[in-house]
Scaffold this motif. Sequence first.
Motif, PDB file in Angstrom:
ATOM      1  N   ALA A   1       0.847  -1.199   0.000  1.00 52.59           N
ATOM      2  CA  ALA A   1       0.000   0.000   0.000  1.00 52.59           C
ATOM      3  C   ALA A   1       0.880   1.245   0.000  1.00 52.59           C
ATOM      4  N   ASN A   2       0.480   2.229  -0.784  1.00 49.86           N
ATOM      5  CA  ASN A   2       1.267   3.448  -0.949  1.00 49.86           C
ATOM      6  C   ASN A   2       0.394   4.681  -0.757  1.00 49.86           C
ATOM      7  N   MET A   3       1.044   5.763  -0.355  1.00 55.64           N
ATOM      8  CA  MET A   3       0.386   7.061  -0.339  1.00 55.64           C
ATOM      9  C   MET A   3       1.304   8.046  -1.040  1.00 55.64           C
ATOM     10  N   ALA A   4       0.732   8.863  -1.931  1.00 48.08           N
ATOM     11  CA  ALA A   4       1.528   9.797  -2.728  1.00 48.08           C
ATOM     12  C   ALA A   4       0.802  11.115  -2.869  1.00 48.08           C
ATOM     13  N   MET A   5       1.579  12.166  -3.153  1.00 50.27           N
ATOM     14  CA  MET A   5       1.022  13.505  -3.323  1.00 50.27           C
ATOM     15  C   MET A   5       1.523  14.101  -4.632  1.00 50.27           C
ATOM     16  N   LEU A   6       0.734  15.022  -5.164  1.00 42.83           N
ATOM     17  CA  LEU A   6       1.159  15.795  -6.321  1.00 42.83           C
ATOM     18  C   LEU A   6       1.934  16.995  -5.811  1.00 42.83           C
ATOM     19  N   ASP A   7       3.221  17.057  -6.156  1.00 40.06           N
ATOM     20  CA  ASP A   7       4.102  18.130  -5.714  1.00 40.06           C
ATOM     21  C   ASP A   7       4.650  18.817  -6.952  1.00 40.06           C
ATOM     22  N   GLY A   8       4.081  19.969  -7.290  1.00 42.98           N
ATOM     23  CA  GLY A   8       4.454  20.614  -8.544  1.00 42.98           C
ATOM     24  C   GLY A   8       3.989  19.769  -9.715  1.00 42.98           C
ATOM     25  N   ASP A   9       4.937  19.381 -10.551  1.00 40.08           N
ATOM     26  CA  ASP A   9       4.607  18.552 -11.716  1.00 40.08           C
ATOM     27  C   ASP A   9       4.888  17.077 -11.473  1.00 40.08           C
TER      28      ASP A   9
ATOM     29  N   VAL B   1       4.991   9.403  -0.135  1.00 39.13           N
ATOM     30  CA  VAL B   1       5.242   9.878   1.223  1.00 39.13           C
ATOM     31  C   VAL B   1       5.057   8.789   2.280  1.00 39.13           C
ATOM     32  N   ALA B   2       4.452   7.681   1.921  1.00 36.01           N
ATOM     33  CA  ALA B   2       4.282   6.588   2.885  1.00 36.01           C
ATOM     34  C   ALA B   2       4.090   5.279   2.128  1.00 36.01           C
ATOM     35  N   GLN B   3       4.544   4.203   2.753  1.00 36.18           N
ATOM     36  CA  GLN B   3       4.372   2.886   2.143  1.00 36.18           C
ATOM     37  C   GLN B   3       4.426   1.812   3.221  1.00 36.18           C
ATOM     38  N   ILE B   4       3.565   0.815   3.067  1.00 35.86           N
ATOM     39  CA  ILE B   4       3.636  -0.394   3.880  1.00 35.86           C
ATOM     40  C   ILE B   4       3.787  -1.555   2.903  1.00 35.86           C
ATOM     41  N   PRO B   5       4.930  -2.249   2.924  1.00 35.89           N
ATOM     42  CA  PRO B   5       5.133  -3.344   1.963  1.00 35.89           C
ATOM     43  C   PRO B   5       4.292  -4.566   2.320  1.00 35.89           C
ATOM     44  N   SER B   6       3.988  -5.331   1.306  1.00 31.71           N
ATOM     45  CA  SER B   6       3.275  -6.587   1.542  1.00 31.71           C
ATOM     46  C   SER B   6       4.226  -7.603   2.156  1.00 31.71           C
ATOM     47  N   LYS B   7       3.663  -8.708   2.568  1.00 32.77           N
ATOM     48  CA  LYS B   7       4.491  -9.764   3.157  1.00 32.77           C
ATOM     49  C   LYS B   7       5.124 -10.643   2.083  1.00 32.77           C
ATOM     50  N   HIS B   8       4.742 -10.422   0.825  1.00 38.34           N
ATOM     51  CA  HIS B   8       5.342 -11.185  -0.258  1.00 38.34           C
ATOM     52  C   HIS B   8       6.769 -10.706  -0.505  1.00 38.34           C
ATOM     53  N   SER B   9       7.584 -11.580  -1.073  1.00 34.68           N
ATOM     54  CA  SER B   9       8.989 -11.237  -1.280  1.00 34.68           C
ATOM     55  C   SER B   9       9.190 -10.222  -2.395  1.00 34.68           C
ATOM     56  N   MET B  10       8.294 -10.169  -3.363  1.00 40.88           N
ATOM     57  CA  MET B  10       8.447  -9.250  -4.485  1.00 40.88           C
ATOM     58  C   MET B  10       8.220  -7.819  -4.029  1.00 40.88           C
ATOM     59  N   ARG B  11       9.133  -6.919  -4.409  1.00 46.15           N
ATOM     60  CA  ARG B  11       9.013  -5.516  -4.047  1.00 46.15           C
ATOM     61  C   ARG B  11       8.731  -4.671  -5.288  1.00 46.15           C
ATOM     62  N   MET B  12       7.976  -3.587  -5.098  1.00 45.15           N
ATOM     63  CA  MET B  12       7.625  -2.720  -6.201  1.00 45.15           C
ATOM     64  C   MET B  12       8.698  -1.655  -6.384  1.00 45.15           C
ATOM     65  N   PHE B  13       8.585  -0.891  -7.463  1.00 45.01           N
ATOM     66  CA  PHE B  13       9.538   0.174  -7.732  1.00 45.01           C
ATOM     67  C   PHE B  13       9.391   1.321  -6.752  1.00 45.01           C
ATOM     68  N   THR B  14       8.255   1.431  -6.124  1.00 49.37           N
ATOM     69  CA  THR B  14       7.995   2.591  -5.272  1.00 49.37           C
ATOM     70  C   THR B  14       8.771   2.498  -3.963  1.00 49.37           C
ATOM     71  N   GLU B  15       9.148   3.663  -3.461  1.00 47.67           N
ATOM     72  CA  GLU B  15       9.729   3.773  -2.140  1.00 47.67           C
ATOM     73  C   GLU B  15       9.482   5.192  -1.648  1.00 47.67           C
ATOM     74  N   VAL B  16       9.466   5.367  -0.342  1.00 50.52           N
ATOM     75  CA  VAL B  16       9.179   6.676   0.227  1.00 50.52           C
ATOM     76  C   VAL B  16      10.239   7.674  -0.233  1.00 50.52           C
ATOM     77  N   GLY B  17       9.775   8.828  -0.691  1.00 52.90           N
ATOM     78  CA  GLY B  17      10.669   9.868  -1.171  1.00 52.90           C
ATOM     79  C   GLY B  17      10.889   9.844  -2.664  1.00 52.90           C
ATOM     80  N   ARG B  18      10.518   8.752  -3.335  1.00 50.65           N
ATOM     81  CA  ARG B  18      10.729   8.684  -4.775  1.00 50.65           C
ATOM     82  C   ARG B  18       9.779   9.620  -5.501  1.00 50.65           C
ATOM     83  N   ARG B  19      10.291  10.259  -6.545  1.00 53.76           N
ATOM     84  CA  ARG B  19       9.507  11.163  -7.375  1.00 53.76           C
ATOM     85  C   ARG B  19       9.388  10.594  -8.779  1.00 53.76           C
ATOM     86  N   VAL B  20       8.195  10.643  -9.322  1.00 51.24           N
ATOM     87  CA  VAL B  20       7.949  10.150 -10.676  1.00 51.24           C
ATOM     88  C   VAL B  20       7.008  11.117 -11.383  1.00 51.24           C
TER      89      VAL B  20
END
Length: 251
Positions: free
Chosen positions: A104-112, A117-136
Amino acid sequence: MAEGKASSGGVQSLERAFELLEHMADAGREMTLSELAALSGLPVPTIHRLVRTLVNHGYVRQELSRKYALGPRLIRLGEAASRLVGSWARPHLARLVDEIGETANMAMLDGDEIVYVAQIPSKHSMRMFTEVGRRVLPHSTAVGKVLLAQLPERQVTELLRRTGMPAHTEHTITKPAVLVEQLASIRDQGYAVDDGEQELGVRCIAVPVPGAPTMTAISISGPAARVSEDRFTEVVPALKNIATELSTALT
């Protein structure tokens, strides 16, 4: 001009200064005093006095063009606020992980950009590209698309023109007209999907957090095989329930 009291009991000059900062943030660019006057309804001399104070304290900077933009001192405040918001959100996201079983992730629109800003990873071993602080950029993520869907079409078009729409995978939408059409559907259905557009094999589903002070969205992400379309009827209501809880917590 003496500092007056606002009708809410606050200090009027402070309320006006914050309003000017918000206008600059919404514009996402440098602004003239006359533009700020048109948006705020305040006289130019009043705006000049407020802006000079903000410049002196580093919250606004004056460019060589004599236009004004948000200043670097806001960065520290924004980062501290993001950390606090993330800490408030994590218990809600943790319940979402328990219910859905995916990250589960939480994100904000900051400029463009979209910032996570927050993430709770699942218990599965596979991880997503997202991480706290990442900008896309918003065009290739579910959280980005669901937030773009809340904006007027003209504002979306201007944002896409500034950022471009680079392809991250073969599924990334790279044409503004195609995305704008999809945003209309997202607006109607109340959620957005990133189907391998940011990372191959990963599907994300996002909903906006209604009434949040800053445009905010939450999402779940996982392998497309686990986050199948059959699960949308389960995932979307769960996301919307948590988004409503977060709306209350953030306002």
